[in-house]
Motif scaffolding. Structure first.
Motif, mmCIF file in Angstrom:
data_model
loop_
_atom_site.group_PDB
_atom_site.id
_atom_site.type_symbol
_atom_site.label_atom_id
_atom_site.label_comp_id
_atom_site.label_asym_id
_atom_site.label_seq_id
_atom_site.Cartn_x
_atom_site.Cartn_y
_atom_site.Cartn_z
ATOM 1 N N ILE A 6 32.326 38.956 -4.689
ATOM 2 C CA ILE A 6 33.478 39.538 -5.379
ATOM 3 C C ILE A 6 34.233 40.425 -4.387
ATOM 4 C CG2 ILE A 6 34.257 40.856 -7.376
ATOM 5 C CD1 ILE A 6 31.564 40.376 -8.641
ATOM 6 N N PRO A 7 35.488 40.129 -4.117
ATOM 7 C CA PRO A 7 36.254 40.889 -3.117
ATOM 8 C C PRO A 7 36.815 42.194 -3.683
ATOM 9 C CG PRO A 7 37.594 39.128 -3.993
ATOM 10 C CD PRO A 7 36.253 39.000 -4.671
ATOM 11 N N VAL A 8 35.948 43.114 -4.079
ATOM 12 C CA VAL A 8 36.409 44.325 -4.770
ATOM 13 C C VAL A 8 37.351 45.207 -3.943
ATOM 14 C CG1 VAL A 8 34.503 44.399 -6.423
ATOM 15 C CG2 VAL A 8 34.253 45.526 -4.209
ATOM 16 N N PRO A 9 37.289 45.220 -2.587
ATOM 17 C CA PRO A 9 38.251 46.081 -1.874
ATOM 18 C C PRO A 9 39.706 45.689 -2.084
ATOM 19 C CG PRO A 9 36.405 45.515 -0.441
ATOM 20 C CD PRO A 9 36.296 44.647 -1.658
ATOM 21 N N TYR A 10 39.964 44.462 -2.548
ATOM 22 C CA TYR A 10 41.337 44.006 -2.766
ATOM 23 C C TYR A 10 41.842 44.288 -4.188
ATOM 24 C CZ TYR A 10 40.596 41.358 1.540
ATOM 25 O OH TYR A 10 40.324 41.004 2.829
ATOM 26 N N LEU A 11 41.002 44.862 -5.031
ATOM 27 C CA LEU A 11 41.335 44.982 -6.447
ATOM 28 C C LEU A 11 41.661 46.419 -6.836
ATOM 29 C CD1 LEU A 11 38.503 42.709 -7.897
ATOM 30 C CD2 LEU A 11 40.766 42.044 -7.036
ATOM 31 N N ALA A 12 42.585 46.564 -7.786
ATOM 32 C CA ALA A 12 42.860 47.869 -8.385
ATOM 33 C C ALA A 12 41.851 48.116 -9.500
ATOM 34 C CB ALA A 12 44.286 47.914 -8.921
ATOM 35 N N LEU A 13 41.670 49.391 -9.842
ATOM 36 C CA LEU A 13 40.693 49.790 -10.851
ATOM 37 C C LEU A 13 41.414 50.439 -12.028
ATOM 38 C CD1 LEU A 13 37.647 50.099 -11.576
ATOM 39 C CD2 LEU A 13 37.731 52.330 -10.441
ATOM 40 N N TYR A 14 40.975 50.087 -13.245
ATOM 41 C CA TYR A 14 41.599 50.585 -14.468
ATOM 42 C C TYR A 14 40.541 51.266 -15.331
ATOM 43 C CZ TYR A 14 45.132 47.275 -12.907
ATOM 44 O OH TYR A 14 46.043 46.592 -12.147
#
Length: 271
Positions: free
Chosen positions: A200-208
């Motif tokens: 899962i490429p989490v560094p590319y994702l925004a967090l809500y």
């Protein structure tokens, strides 16, 4: 402004709201397996924490005054001319991709797609406010390192985790320290796609962060075209139901390149 205190896994509340302490006051914050202790003094903030083991309760959320600061080996002192009155915990996604090993092997036939809800633990950024100052960043859960790729020369260092890879959103447990990613996997190849590991490429994702205390990321789509080396990766524009742009609590750490290629499946047959 303080969050509600709750130990109930189905009645969470936002834990990223500011809290004000008087001089000498101690505070204990429990976010999943992370137990954080803070104390404000006239010219200092003291901070220490402990992380519970896998066998202990991991779904707990509690925010409460503590009688005193416990003896902790990792206790830190942050010295100011005059200590700020407020602190705030901010959830952040991890700084590396998370490789999750599914508890059961998943097979997706040719020309089919499936949506999975997979969670990953967050970092907790500890800040004091007015003026804002970042004291430290703590992982809410202990994760081991893993190398993800076809060889020691090709691949990248990631974090390792395990997941149920839930297919039904209603089955997702309420866990305050983990962010849920809705992942659509498209098998565009002419052979069966079998996987038991997924990056899962989490560094590319925004967090809500939602009012009920749950955390979500941008949804993503992974397109498998028969090449296990690279997978086409795109961030889905439509957020999951109930998640809005106004709920964004953290920006992506990195921005995706134009070609949108990512190692998502490589090495999935190698333990």
């Amino acid at each position: 402004m303080q969050p509600q205190h709750s130990n109930n896994t189905t009645a969470l509340a936002p834990w990223w709201l500011p809290i004000a302490l008087t001089n000498g006051q101690c505070w204990q914050y429990t976010v999943g397996p992370l137990i954080l202790f803070l104390q404000r003094l006239p010219t200092e903030w003291l901070l220490g924490y402990t992380i519970q083991s896998e066998q202990e309760e991991r779904y707990q959320l509690a925010s409460q005054q503590a009688e005193r600061l416990p003896q902790l080996d990792n206790l830190q002192r942050f010295v100011f001319r005059e200590s700020p009155a407020q602190f705030c915990l901010t959830p952040k996604l991890l700084d590396r991709p998370v490789v999750v090993k599914t508890r059961t092997k998943i097979s997706i036939p040719p020309a089919q797609q499936a949506v999975f809800y997979i969670s990953s633990p967050v970092m907790v950024e500890v800040n004091v406010l007015q003026p804002q100052c970042n004291l430290t960043n703590i992982s809410s859960q202990r994760l081991s390192d893993t190398w993800f790729g076809p060889s020691t020369l090709h691949g990248e260092l990631c974090y390792a985790d395990k997941t149920q890879a839930r297919h039904n959103r209603q089955e997702i447990p309420a866990r305050p320290h983990r962010a849920v990613t809705a992942i659509t996997i498209e098998n565009n190849a002419d052979t069966m796609l079998e996987l038991d590991k997924l990056s899962i490429p989490v560094p590319y994702l925004a967090l809500y962060g939602l009012h009920d205390g749950t955390l979500w990321t941008d949804p993503i789509t992974l397109q498998h075209d028969g090449n296990l080396a690279l997978t086409r990766f795109k961030i889905t524009k439509q957020l999951p139901a109930g998640v809005t742009a106004a709920a964004r609590v953290a920006e992506p750490r990195q921005h995706i390149e134009k070609q949108g290629l990512f190692r998502a499946f490589t090495g999935m047959f190698n333990d």
